[in-house]
Motif scaffolding. Sequence first.
Motif, PDB file in Angstrom:
ATOM      1  N   ARG A   1       5.208  14.732  -0.588  1.00 14.40           N
ATOM      2  CA  ARG A   1       5.161  15.144  -1.988  1.00 14.40           C
ATOM      3  C   ARG A   1       4.491  14.082  -2.862  1.00 14.40           C
ATOM      4  NH1 ARG A   1      10.735  16.749  -4.862  1.00 14.40           N
ATOM      5  NH2 ARG A   1      11.359  14.693  -4.150  1.00 14.40           N
ATOM      6  N   VAL A   2       3.503  14.495  -3.583  1.00 15.87           N
ATOM      7  CA  VAL A   2       2.881  13.554  -4.517  1.00 15.87           C
ATOM      8  C   VAL A   2       3.585  13.734  -5.854  1.00 15.87           C
ATOM      9  CG1 VAL A   2       0.765  12.914  -5.728  1.00 15.87           C
ATOM     10  CG2 VAL A   2       0.658  13.712  -3.359  1.00 15.87           C
ATOM     11  N   SER A   3       4.112  12.663  -6.404  1.00 13.69           N
ATOM     12  CA  SER A   3       4.799  12.809  -7.687  1.00 13.69           C
ATOM     13  C   SER A   3       4.409  11.656  -8.593  1.00 13.69           C
ATOM     14  CB  SER A   3       6.317  12.827  -7.480  1.00 13.69           C
ATOM     15  OG  SER A   3       6.713  11.635  -6.866  1.00 13.69           O
ATOM     16  N   ASP A   4       4.536  11.900  -9.888  1.00 15.97           N
ATOM     17  CA  ASP A   4       4.160  10.814 -10.794  1.00 15.97           C
ATOM     18  C   ASP A   4       5.360   9.946 -11.155  1.00 15.97           C
ATOM     19  OD1 ASP A   4       5.462  12.662 -12.265  1.00 15.97           O
ATOM     20  OD2 ASP A   4       3.832  13.044 -13.696  1.00 15.97           O
ATOM     21  N   TRP A   5       6.545  10.254 -10.565  1.00 18.10           N
ATOM     22  CA  TRP A   5       7.716   9.443 -10.878  1.00 18.10           C
ATOM     23  C   TRP A   5       8.120   8.520  -9.727  1.00 18.10           C
ATOM     24  CZ3 TRP A   5      11.441  10.545  -7.360  1.00 18.10           C
ATOM     25  CH2 TRP A   5      11.411  11.802  -6.769  1.00 18.10           C
ATOM     26  N   ARG A   6       7.363   8.573  -8.618  1.00 20.65           N
ATOM     27  CA  ARG A   6       7.739   7.728  -7.473  1.00 20.65           C
ATOM     28  C   ARG A   6       6.521   7.078  -6.846  1.00 20.65           C
ATOM     29  NH1 ARG A   6      11.536   9.912  -3.154  1.00 20.65           N
ATOM     30  NH2 ARG A   6      12.775   8.093  -3.734  1.00 20.65           N
ATOM     31  N   GLU A   7       6.691   5.857  -6.398  1.00 20.18           N
ATOM     32  CA  GLU A   7       5.639   5.172  -5.666  1.00 20.18           C
ATOM     33  C   GLU A   7       6.265   4.534  -4.430  1.00 20.18           C
ATOM     34  OE1 GLU A   7       3.465   2.567  -8.281  1.00 20.18           O
ATOM     35  OE2 GLU A   7       1.801   2.464  -6.873  1.00 20.18           O
ATOM     36  N   PRO A   8       6.217   5.246  -3.277  1.00 19.79           N
ATOM     37  CA  PRO A   8       6.753   4.649  -2.042  1.00 19.79           C
ATOM     38  C   PRO A   8       5.685   3.752  -1.412  1.00 19.79           C
ATOM     39  CG  PRO A   8       6.202   6.978  -1.670  1.00 19.79           C
ATOM     40  CD  PRO A   8       5.685   6.604  -3.037  1.00 19.79           C
ATOM     41  N   LEU A   9       6.052   2.515  -1.115  1.00 25.21           N
ATOM     42  CA  LEU A   9       5.055   1.527  -0.683  1.00 25.21           C
ATOM     43  C   LEU A   9       5.455   0.861   0.626  1.00 25.21           C
ATOM     44  CD1 LEU A   9       4.730  -0.112  -4.208  1.00 25.21           C
ATOM     45  CD2 LEU A   9       2.957   1.277  -3.103  1.00 25.21           C
ATOM     46  N   ILE A  10       4.469   0.606   1.456  1.00 24.52           N
ATOM     47  CA  ILE A  10       4.668  -0.191   2.674  1.00 24.52           C
ATOM     48  C   ILE A  10       4.076  -1.569   2.417  1.00 24.52           C
ATOM     49  CG2 ILE A  10       3.958  -0.478   5.102  1.00 24.52           C
ATOM     50  CD1 ILE A  10       5.878   1.786   4.940  1.00 24.52           C
ATOM     51  N   ALA A  11       4.833  -2.609   2.808  1.00 21.64           N
ATOM     52  CA  ALA A  11       4.291  -3.971   2.711  1.00 21.64           C
ATOM     53  C   ALA A  11       3.718  -4.360   4.063  1.00 21.64           C
ATOM     54  CB  ALA A  11       5.395  -4.950   2.317  1.00 21.64           C
ATOM     55  N   GLU A  12       2.504  -4.889   4.047  1.00 19.88           N
ATOM     56  CA  GLU A  12       1.872  -5.363   5.274  1.00 19.88           C
ATOM     57  C   GLU A  12       1.628  -6.862   5.172  1.00 19.88           C
ATOM     58  OE1 GLU A  12      -1.670  -3.068   5.846  1.00 19.88           O
ATOM     59  OE2 GLU A  12      -0.538  -1.356   6.643  1.00 19.88           O
ATOM     60  N   GLU A  13       1.968  -7.542   6.270  1.00 18.33           N
ATOM     61  CA  GLU A  13       1.631  -8.966   6.370  1.00 18.33           C
ATOM     62  C   GLU A  13       0.464  -9.073   7.340  1.00 18.33           C
ATOM     63  OE1 GLU A  13       3.815 -13.225   7.359  1.00 18.33           O
ATOM     64  OE2 GLU A  13       4.371 -11.474   8.521  1.00 18.33           O
TER      65      GLU A  13
ATOM     66  N   ARG B   1       0.858  -1.189   0.000  1.00 21.53           N
ATOM     67  CA  ARG B   1       0.000   0.000   0.000  1.00 21.53           C
ATOM     68  C   ARG B   1       0.892   1.236   0.000  1.00 21.53           C
ATOM     69  NH1 ARG B   1       0.955   2.666   4.603  1.00 21.53           N
ATOM     70  NH2 ARG B   1       1.113   1.546   6.575  1.00 21.53           N
ATOM     71  N   ARG B   2       0.317   2.346  -0.419  1.00 22.17           N
ATOM     72  CA  ARG B   2       1.073   3.594  -0.498  1.00 22.17           C
ATOM     73  C   ARG B   2       1.577   4.016   0.892  1.00 22.17           C
ATOM     74  NH1 ARG B   2       2.132   7.194  -5.034  1.00 22.17           N
ATOM     75  NH2 ARG B   2       3.218   8.854  -3.969  1.00 22.17           N
ATOM     76  N   ALA B   3       2.844   4.405   1.002  1.00 21.46           N
ATOM     77  CA  ALA B   3       3.376   4.946   2.265  1.00 21.46           C
ATOM     78  C   ALA B   3       2.892   6.383   2.426  1.00 21.46           C
ATOM     79  CB  ALA B   3       4.899   4.904   2.233  1.00 21.46           C
ATOM     80  N   THR B   4       2.565   6.765   3.655  1.00 21.55           N
ATOM     81  CA  THR B   4       2.090   8.129   3.912  1.00 21.55           C
ATOM     82  C   THR B   4       2.879   8.727   5.074  1.00 21.55           C
ATOM     83  OG1 THR B   4       0.467   7.617   5.628  1.00 21.55           O
ATOM     84  CG2 THR B   4      -0.254   7.347   3.328  1.00 21.55           C
ATOM     85  N   LEU B   5       2.574   9.982   5.388  1.00 17.73           N
ATOM     86  CA  LEU B   5       3.247  10.633   6.520  1.00 17.73           C
ATOM     87  C   LEU B   5       2.985   9.900   7.830  1.00 17.73           C
ATOM     88  CD1 LEU B   5       2.845  14.416   5.680  1.00 17.73           C
ATOM     89  CD2 LEU B   5       4.998  13.197   6.052  1.00 17.73           C
ATOM     90  N   HIS B   6       1.871   9.161   7.913  1.00 19.18           N
ATOM     91  CA  HIS B   6       1.593   8.388   9.135  1.00 19.18           C
ATOM     92  C   HIS B   6       2.660   7.315   9.370  1.00 19.18           C
ATOM     93  CE1 HIS B   6      -2.265  10.265   9.736  1.00 19.18           C
ATOM     94  NE2 HIS B   6      -2.598  10.005   8.489  1.00 19.18           N
ATOM     95  N   ASP B   7       3.394   6.965   8.325  1.00 21.32           N
ATOM     96  CA  ASP B   7       4.412   5.911   8.442  1.00 21.32           C
ATOM     97  C   ASP B   7       5.773   6.445   8.881  1.00 21.32           C
ATOM     98  OD1 ASP B   7       2.724   3.746   7.487  1.00 21.32           O
ATOM     99  OD2 ASP B   7       2.809   4.768   5.540  1.00 21.32           O
ATOM    100  N   LEU B   8       5.864   7.768   9.108  1.00 19.51           N
ATOM    101  CA  LEU B   8       7.173   8.350   9.458  1.00 19.51           C
ATOM    102  C   LEU B   8       7.860   7.643  10.629  1.00 19.51           C
ATOM    103  CD1 LEU B   8       6.989  12.266   9.306  1.00 19.51           C
ATOM    104  CD2 LEU B   8       8.642  10.751   8.191  1.00 19.51           C
ATOM    105  N   PRO B   9       7.157   7.453  11.786  1.00 22.51           N
ATOM    106  CA  PRO B   9       7.847   6.821  12.919  1.00 22.51           C
ATOM    107  C   PRO B   9       8.353   5.426  12.569  1.00 22.51           C
ATOM    108  CG  PRO B   9       5.715   7.727  13.606  1.00 22.51           C
ATOM    109  CD  PRO B   9       5.764   7.808  12.105  1.00 22.51           C
ATOM    110  N   LEU B  10       7.538   4.693  11.828  1.00 27.64           N
ATOM    111  CA  LEU B  10       7.903   3.341  11.408  1.00 27.64           C
ATOM    112  C   LEU B  10       9.177   3.373  10.555  1.00 27.64           C
ATOM    113  CD1 LEU B  10       6.566   0.463  11.205  1.00 27.64           C
ATOM    114  CD2 LEU B  10       5.574   1.249   9.054  1.00 27.64           C
ATOM    115  N   LEU B  11       9.180   4.248   9.553  1.00 24.90           N
ATOM    116  CA  LEU B  11      10.316   4.308   8.629  1.00 24.90           C
ATOM    117  C   LEU B  11      11.572   4.784   9.341  1.00 24.90           C
ATOM    118  CD1 LEU B  11       8.301   5.695   5.624  1.00 24.90           C
ATOM    119  CD2 LEU B  11       9.558   3.530   5.639  1.00 24.90           C
TER     120      LEU B  11
END
Length: 166
Positions: A42-54, A6-16
């Motif tokens: 930043r929303v960009s069309d050249w990057r897709e930062p993703l978090i993997a969840e199990e 799933r898309r990584a968001t600012l909510h994932d900052l502490p995790l990252l």
Amino acid sequence: MPIRLRRATLHDLPLLRGWDEDPDVVSSDPNDDWHWEEELARVSDWREPLIAEEDGRPVGFLDIIDPFAEPSRYWGEVPPGLRAIDIWIGAADDRGRGLGTEMMRQAIAKCFARADVTAIVIDPLASNVRAIRFYERLGFKPVERRRFGEDDCLVMRLERPRAASG
Ligand SMILES: CC(C)(COP(=O)(O)OP(=O)(O)OC[C@H]1O[C@@H](n2cnc3c(N)ncnc32)[C@H](O)[C@@H]1OP(=O)(O)O)[C@@H](O)C(=O)NCCC(=O)NCCS
């Protein structure tokens, strides 16, 4: 295995930031500062930062970029139609369980789902022999030894599978 990207968001900052402290994550990418706050906002069309969840639990990070459109031109003068991937599993206990393979399988399918993507490139440190073996098992082939800033890397590449004929 129920792995979801799933898309990584600012909510994932502490995790990252927490994963950034892991010794194997640090040693696999010692000279890069990911500037998480800026990048995730930043929303960009050249990057897709993703978090993997199990099963809903975040276990890893995977970044897909378009090296042709990425503004810093990290990959240099490259043609359009490529994608580059970075990946790490956040915690030592979660490595070696097949999660990375499944994340890459899904990311590779995502990249090649676009008809204009011809190949995927990866730049592990030349010293990261375990990661190199991991990518080889996924079908990546070594292309060249290349220095990116301070980092001595092995560029590896996976070509788009040819459509079955007949
Ligand atoms: C490389 C990585 C993404 C692979 O994901 P994974 O879930 O551990 O991999 P899988 O369980 O699907 O496959 C196992 C293979 O991964 C590789 N691997 C396992 N642990 C690793 C580690 N700590 N560092 C590097 N590669 C590792 C090995 O090739 C392993 O096969 P082996 O046991 O025969 O040596 C993950 O181990 C990781 O995040 N490592 C630390 C950071 C890193 O090196 N990232 C890659 C930067 S290019």
